[in-house]
Write a protein that holds these residues in place. Structure first.
Motif, PDB file in Angstrom:
ATOM      1  N   THR A 137     -15.216  17.887 -20.172  1.00  0.00           N
ATOM      2  CA  THR A 137     -14.598  19.113 -20.652  1.00  0.00           C
ATOM      3  C   THR A 137     -13.320  19.361 -19.867  1.00  0.00           C
ATOM      4  OG1 THR A 137     -14.967  21.454 -21.140  1.00  0.00           O
ATOM      5  CG2 THR A 137     -15.796  20.641 -19.033  1.00  0.00           C
ATOM      6  N   VAL A 138     -12.467  20.211 -20.390  1.00  0.00           N
ATOM      7  CA  VAL A 138     -11.229  20.558 -19.693  1.00  0.00           C
ATOM      8  C   VAL A 138     -11.558  21.452 -18.501  1.00  0.00           C
ATOM      9  CG1 VAL A 138      -9.013  21.749 -19.906  1.00  0.00           C
ATOM     10  CG2 VAL A 138      -9.887  20.382 -21.816  1.00  0.00           C
ATOM     11  N   TRP A 139     -10.879  21.222 -17.377  1.00  0.00           N
ATOM     12  CA  TRP A 139     -11.118  22.009 -16.162  1.00  0.00           C
ATOM     13  C   TRP A 139     -10.900  23.494 -16.461  1.00  0.00           C
ATOM     14  CZ3 TRP A 139     -12.962  20.282 -11.546  1.00  0.00           C
ATOM     15  CH2 TRP A 139     -12.928  21.164 -10.457  1.00  0.00           C
ATOM     16  N   PRO A 140     -11.800  24.369 -16.005  1.00  0.00           N
ATOM     17  CA  PRO A 140     -11.684  25.806 -16.264  1.00  0.00           C
ATOM     18  C   PRO A 140     -10.326  26.374 -15.861  1.00  0.00           C
ATOM     19  CG  PRO A 140     -13.822  25.310 -15.305  1.00  0.00           C
ATOM     20  CD  PRO A 140     -13.013  24.042 -15.220  1.00  0.00           C
ATOM     21  N   GLY A 141      -9.740  27.137 -16.769  1.00  0.00           N
ATOM     22  CA  GLY A 141      -8.475  27.800 -16.498  1.00  0.00           C
ATOM     23  C   GLY A 141      -7.248  27.061 -16.960  1.00  0.00           C
ATOM     24  N   VAL A 142      -7.346  25.742 -17.156  1.00  0.00           N
ATOM     25  CA  VAL A 142      -6.153  24.958 -17.505  1.00  0.00           C
ATOM     26  C   VAL A 142      -5.588  25.381 -18.860  1.00  0.00           C
ATOM     27  CG1 VAL A 142      -5.294  22.649 -18.035  1.00  0.00           C
ATOM     28  CG2 VAL A 142      -6.812  22.985 -16.083  1.00  0.00           C
ATOM     29  N   LEU A 143      -6.466  25.581 -19.843  1.00  0.00           N
ATOM     30  CA  LEU A 143      -6.013  25.938 -21.186  1.00  0.00           C
ATOM     31  C   LEU A 143      -6.448  27.332 -21.628  1.00  0.00           C
ATOM     32  CD1 LEU A 143      -6.708  22.602 -23.149  1.00  0.00           C
ATOM     33  CD2 LEU A 143      -4.531  23.390 -22.212  1.00  0.00           C
ATOM     34  N   ASP A 144      -7.273  28.000 -20.839  1.00  0.00           N
ATOM     35  CA  ASP A 144      -7.903  29.249 -21.280  1.00  0.00           C
ATOM     36  C   ASP A 144      -6.913  30.361 -21.631  1.00  0.00           C
ATOM     37  OD1 ASP A 144     -10.254  27.925 -20.811  1.00  0.00           O
ATOM     38  OD2 ASP A 144     -10.647  28.899 -18.874  1.00  0.00           O
ATOM     39  N   GLU A 145      -5.751  30.371 -20.979  1.00  0.00           N
ATOM     40  CA  GLU A 145      -4.812  31.468 -21.177  1.00  0.00           C
ATOM     41  C   GLU A 145      -3.591  31.080 -22.015  1.00  0.00           C
ATOM     42  OE1 GLU A 145      -3.985  33.483 -17.375  1.00  0.00           O
ATOM     43  OE2 GLU A 145      -5.829  32.560 -16.619  1.00  0.00           O
ATOM     44  N   VAL A 146      -3.621  29.892 -22.597  1.00  0.00           N
ATOM     45  CA  VAL A 146      -2.496  29.469 -23.432  1.00  0.00           C
ATOM     46  C   VAL A 146      -2.376  30.410 -24.630  1.00  0.00           C
ATOM     47  CG1 VAL A 146      -1.540  27.630 -24.863  1.00  0.00           C
ATOM     48  CG2 VAL A 146      -2.732  27.058 -22.741  1.00  0.00           C
ATOM     49  N   PRO A 147      -1.196  30.961 -24.900  1.00  0.00           N
ATOM     50  CA  PRO A 147      -1.032  31.891 -26.023  1.00  0.00           C
ATOM     51  C   PRO A 147      -1.347  31.244 -27.371  1.00  0.00           C
ATOM     52  CG  PRO A 147       0.850  31.985 -24.539  1.00  0.00           C
ATOM     53  CD  PRO A 147       0.042  30.796 -24.130  1.00  0.00           C
ATOM     54  N   GLU A 148      -1.704  32.074 -28.309  1.00  0.00           N
ATOM     55  CA  GLU A 148      -2.029  31.608 -29.654  1.00  0.00           C
ATOM     56  C   GLU A 148      -0.864  30.860 -30.288  1.00  0.00           C
ATOM     57  OE1 GLU A 148      -4.495  30.805 -32.755  1.00  0.00           O
ATOM     58  OE2 GLU A 148      -5.023  31.785 -30.853  1.00  0.00           O
ATOM     59  N   TRP A 151       8.092  30.301 -16.605  1.00  0.00           N
ATOM     60  CA  TRP A 151       7.003  29.445 -17.091  1.00  0.00           C
ATOM     61  C   TRP A 151       5.662  30.017 -16.662  1.00  0.00           C
ATOM     62  CZ3 TRP A 151       7.764  25.252 -20.251  1.00  0.00           C
ATOM     63  CH2 TRP A 151       9.106  24.876 -20.451  1.00  0.00           C
ATOM     64  N   ARG A 152       4.659  29.855 -17.499  1.00  0.00           N
ATOM     65  CA  ARG A 152       3.323  30.385 -17.253  1.00  0.00           C
ATOM     66  C   ARG A 152       2.315  29.249 -17.081  1.00  0.00           C
ATOM     67  NH1 ARG A 152       5.778  35.163 -16.454  1.00  0.00           N
ATOM     68  NH2 ARG A 152       6.829  35.900 -18.334  1.00  0.00           N
ATOM     69  N   THR A 153       1.261  29.558 -16.374  1.00  0.00           N
ATOM     70  CA  THR A 153       0.142  28.624 -16.208  1.00  0.00           C
ATOM     71  C   THR A 153      -1.156  29.425 -16.237  1.00  0.00           C
ATOM     72  OG1 THR A 153       0.005  28.817 -13.803  1.00  0.00           O
ATOM     73  CG2 THR A 153       1.555  27.188 -14.673  1.00  0.00           C
ATOM     74  N   GLY A 154      -2.273  28.722 -16.307  1.00  0.00           N
ATOM     75  CA  GLY A 154      -3.555  29.399 -16.269  1.00  0.00           C
ATOM     76  C   GLY A 154      -3.948  29.790 -14.854  1.00  0.00           C
ATOM     77  N   THR A 155      -4.950  30.666 -14.764  1.00  0.00           N
ATOM     78  CA  THR A 155      -5.538  31.034 -13.473  1.00  0.00           C
ATOM     79  C   THR A 155      -6.591  29.984 -13.148  1.00  0.00           C
ATOM     80  OG1 THR A 155      -5.193  33.371 -13.971  1.00  0.00           O
ATOM     81  CG2 THR A 155      -6.737  32.829 -12.195  1.00  0.00           C
ATOM     82  N   ILE A 156      -6.329  29.184 -12.120  1.00  0.00           N
ATOM     83  CA  ILE A 156      -7.151  27.995 -11.861  1.00  0.00           C
ATOM     84  C   ILE A 156      -7.661  27.979 -10.426  1.00  0.00           C
ATOM     85  CG2 ILE A 156      -7.174  25.465 -11.851  1.00  0.00           C
ATOM     86  CD1 ILE A 156      -4.700  25.640 -13.753  1.00  0.00           C
ATOM     87  N   GLU A 157      -8.927  27.652 -10.270  1.00  0.00           N
ATOM     88  CA  GLU A 157      -9.486  27.382  -8.946  1.00  0.00           C
ATOM     89  C   GLU A 157      -9.510  25.866  -8.790  1.00  0.00           C
ATOM     90  OE1 GLU A 157     -13.570  28.035  -6.339  1.00  0.00           O
ATOM     91  OE2 GLU A 157     -13.149  29.359  -8.049  1.00  0.00           O
TER      92      GLU A 157
END
Length: 224
Positions: free
Chosen positions: A89-100, A133-139
């Motif tokens: 699966t994709v690492w949590p946060g990497v894609l979660d906040e990508v805009p629609e 530029w934006r990125t996700g919130t990632i641990e």
């Protein structure tokens, strides 16, 4: 270095697009055989999109998709602890906040494996009108030696997007292609000056300007 660091070093969208076109043009001259080319640029990615692509032949790659919505960057470092092949699966946060607005790029089949899982360890985006530029919130994962290093591969993947100097590219190209690379010719192309027979010859005496006609059209690079 992580994708968060890279986000602070990237320029506005138009500047990044031109830089990607320039890198692709230099690579097209240095490596006429497209199969082995490191950087490429497809101005006809779709009816409304352009795409800058990097593939190093060892499993690492990135794509920068320029669209009316802005720009979407997806990178994949195959040895990263954040690789989806490690956890299916994709690492949590990497894609979660990508805009629609960038959902088509997130779901692009060319950027996924045969099971439809996005092949990504680092992601950035910038909508038209954004001030950065934006990125996700990632641990990020911790390395075994307590050195944060490059957990998502962003420092390695995007080094030539962060440092956009002709010097940096010349140094990289000379190392990658294992031959001298003419600095004046690289600087000429990085300034987006029209490509000439003399510039082509300075980089690769075995091809001509005419040999590059298809690449020039695909990149939409100016010709003198």
């Amino acid at each position: 270095m992580t994708v968060h660091d890279i986000a602070r070093q990237l320029p506005e969208i138009a500047v990044l697009r031109d830089h990607c076109r320039a890198m692709a043009m230099v690579d097209a001259v240095l490596e006429p055989e497209g199969t082995f080319r490191y950087h490429s640029f497809d101005a006809r990615w779709s009816e409304t999109e352009e795409a800058a692509l990097m593939r190093n032949g060892a499993g690492d790659e990135y794509a920068v998709v320029f669209s009316p919505a802005g720009a979407y960057i997806r990178g994949f470092a195959h040895e990263s602890l954040m690789s989806p092949y490690e956890a299916d699966t994709v690492w949590p946060g990497v894609l979660d906040e990508v805009p629609e607005a960038f959902r088509p790029q997130v779901e692009e089949p060319a950027f996924a494996d045969e099971d439809g899982i996005p092949v990504v360890t680092a992601c950035l985006w910038r909508e038209t009108g954004d001030d950065g530029w934006r990125t996700g919130t990632i641990e990020f994962p911790e390395s075994e030696d307590d050195d944060p290093g490059d957990p998502d591969g962003a420092g390695f993947l995007f080094q030539l997007l962060a440092d956009r100097s002709a010097v940096a590219f010349q140094d990289w190209a000379a190392d990658y292609y294992e031959r001298p690379v003419d600095f004046a010719a690289v600087r000429h192309i990085f300034a987006l000056r029209p490509l000439t027979a003399a510039v082509v010859k300075a980089l690769n005496s075995e091809i001509t300007l005419d040999d590059l006609a298809e690449d020039i059209q695909e990149i939409r690079y100016p010709v003198g």
